[in-house]
Design an enzyme around this catalytic site. Structure first.
Site, PDB file in Angstrom:
ATOM      1  N   VAL A 182       4.618   1.241  -7.419  1.00  0.00           N
ATOM      2  CA  VAL A 182       4.293  -0.013  -6.731  1.00  0.00           C
ATOM      3  C   VAL A 182       4.079  -1.081  -7.800  1.00  0.00           C
ATOM      4  CG1 VAL A 182       2.670  -1.204  -5.220  1.00  0.00           C
ATOM      5  CG2 VAL A 182       3.251   1.191  -4.772  1.00  0.00           C
ATOM      6  N   HIS A 203      -2.285  -1.836 -10.788  1.00  0.00           N
ATOM      7  CA  HIS A 203      -3.360  -1.101 -10.115  1.00  0.00           C
ATOM      8  C   HIS A 203      -3.889  -0.025 -11.043  1.00  0.00           C
ATOM      9  CE1 HIS A 203       0.556   0.685  -9.093  1.00  0.00           C
ATOM     10  NE2 HIS A 203      -0.063   1.865  -9.151  1.00  0.00           N
TER      11      HIS A 203
HETATM   12  P1  DGP Z   1       1.911   4.255  -9.043  1.00  0.00           P
HETATM   13  O1  DGP Z   1       2.813   5.427  -8.981  1.00  0.00           O
HETATM   14  O2  DGP Z   1       1.012   4.259 -10.290  1.00  0.00           O
HETATM   15  O3  DGP Z   1       2.653   2.950  -8.863  1.00  0.00           O
HETATM   16  O4  DGP Z   1       0.929   4.417  -7.815  1.00  0.00           O
HETATM   17  C1  DGP Z   1       1.125   3.830  -6.584  1.00  0.00           C
HETATM   18  C2  DGP Z   1       0.197   4.497  -5.607  1.00  0.00           C
HETATM   19  O5  DGP Z   1       0.125   3.699  -4.439  1.00  0.00           O
HETATM   20  C3  DGP Z   1       0.633   5.878  -5.157  1.00  0.00           C
HETATM   21  O6  DGP Z   1      -0.342   6.831  -5.554  1.00  0.00           O
HETATM   22  C4  DGP Z   1       0.727   5.800  -3.640  1.00  0.00           C
HETATM   23  C5  DGP Z   1      -0.007   4.523  -3.317  1.00  0.00           C
HETATM   24  N1  DGP Z   1       0.526   3.761  -2.219  1.00  0.00           N
HETATM   25  C6  DGP Z   1       1.810   3.361  -2.062  1.00  0.00           C
HETATM   26  N2  DGP Z   1       1.945   2.618  -0.955  1.00  0.00           N
HETATM   27  C7  DGP Z   1       0.702   2.544  -0.415  1.00  0.00           C
HETATM   28  C8  DGP Z   1       0.182   1.915   0.762  1.00  0.00           C
HETATM   29  O7  DGP Z   1       0.873   1.254   1.521  1.00  0.00           O
HETATM   30  N3  DGP Z   1      -1.158   2.070   0.992  1.00  0.00           N
HETATM   31  C9  DGP Z   1      -1.958   2.789   0.175  1.00  0.00           C
HETATM   32  N4  DGP Z   1      -3.247   2.884   0.485  1.00  0.00           N
HETATM   33  N5  DGP Z   1      -1.507   3.399  -0.947  1.00  0.00           N
HETATM   34  C10 DGP Z   1      -0.197   3.270  -1.215  1.00  0.00           C
END
Ligand code: DGP
Length: 113
Positions: A95, A99
């Site tokens: 994403v 974060h």
């Molecule tokens: P990364 O791989 O470091 O970019 O982590 C992205 C994280 O975001 C992954 O662990 C799943 C989480 N994620 C993706 N889409 C969403 C969403 O729509 N809502 C929430 N709560 N988490 C999400």
């Protein structure tokens, strides 16, 4: 607006929000990798760690302060936790809004996969 985390920060998409202030919002990861798996994001959109301008000298301290407070308040500060920031493809970023993962609740392996 195509950034899902901006949409969460603006309450346009629902998430299980555990903390919010003027600069940072924290919510539970949709696909938890540990009993505690929260995502700490700045409300300002930066796509990757590479995009944080040198003028923004506070973003990480604000994120860290919230992480440390959550760890303390939820009782896992002493036992331990991990903060992870992934950048771009080889770093495992999926994403593209900066974060910090806050992981806790089980022994975490090292090195990561
Ligand atoms: P990364 O791989 O470091 O970019 O982590 C992205 C994280 O975001 C992954 O662990 C799943 C989480 N994620 C993706 N889409 C969403 C969403 O729509 N809502 C929430 N709560 N988490 C999400």
């Amino acid at each position: 607006m195509s950034c899902i985390f901006c949409q969460i920060a603006q309450h346009e998409v629902s998430a299980n929000i555990v903390h919010e202030d003027d600069h940072v919002i924290v919510f539970n990861d949709l696909f938890p990798q540990a009993p505690v798996h929260m995502l700490i994001i700045p409300k300002t959109h930066y796509s990757t760690l590479n995009d944080i301008p040198p003028e923004d000298t506070t973003v990480f301290s604000l994120m860290h302060r919230v992480a440390a407070k959550l760890a303390h308040d939820r009782g896992f500060a002493d036992k331990g936790y991990r903060l992870t920031l992934n950048c771009n493809r080889d770093g495992g970023q999926s994403v593209y809004h900066v974060h910090m993962h806050l992981l806790a609740g089980r022994p975490l392996l090292w090195p990561p996969g």
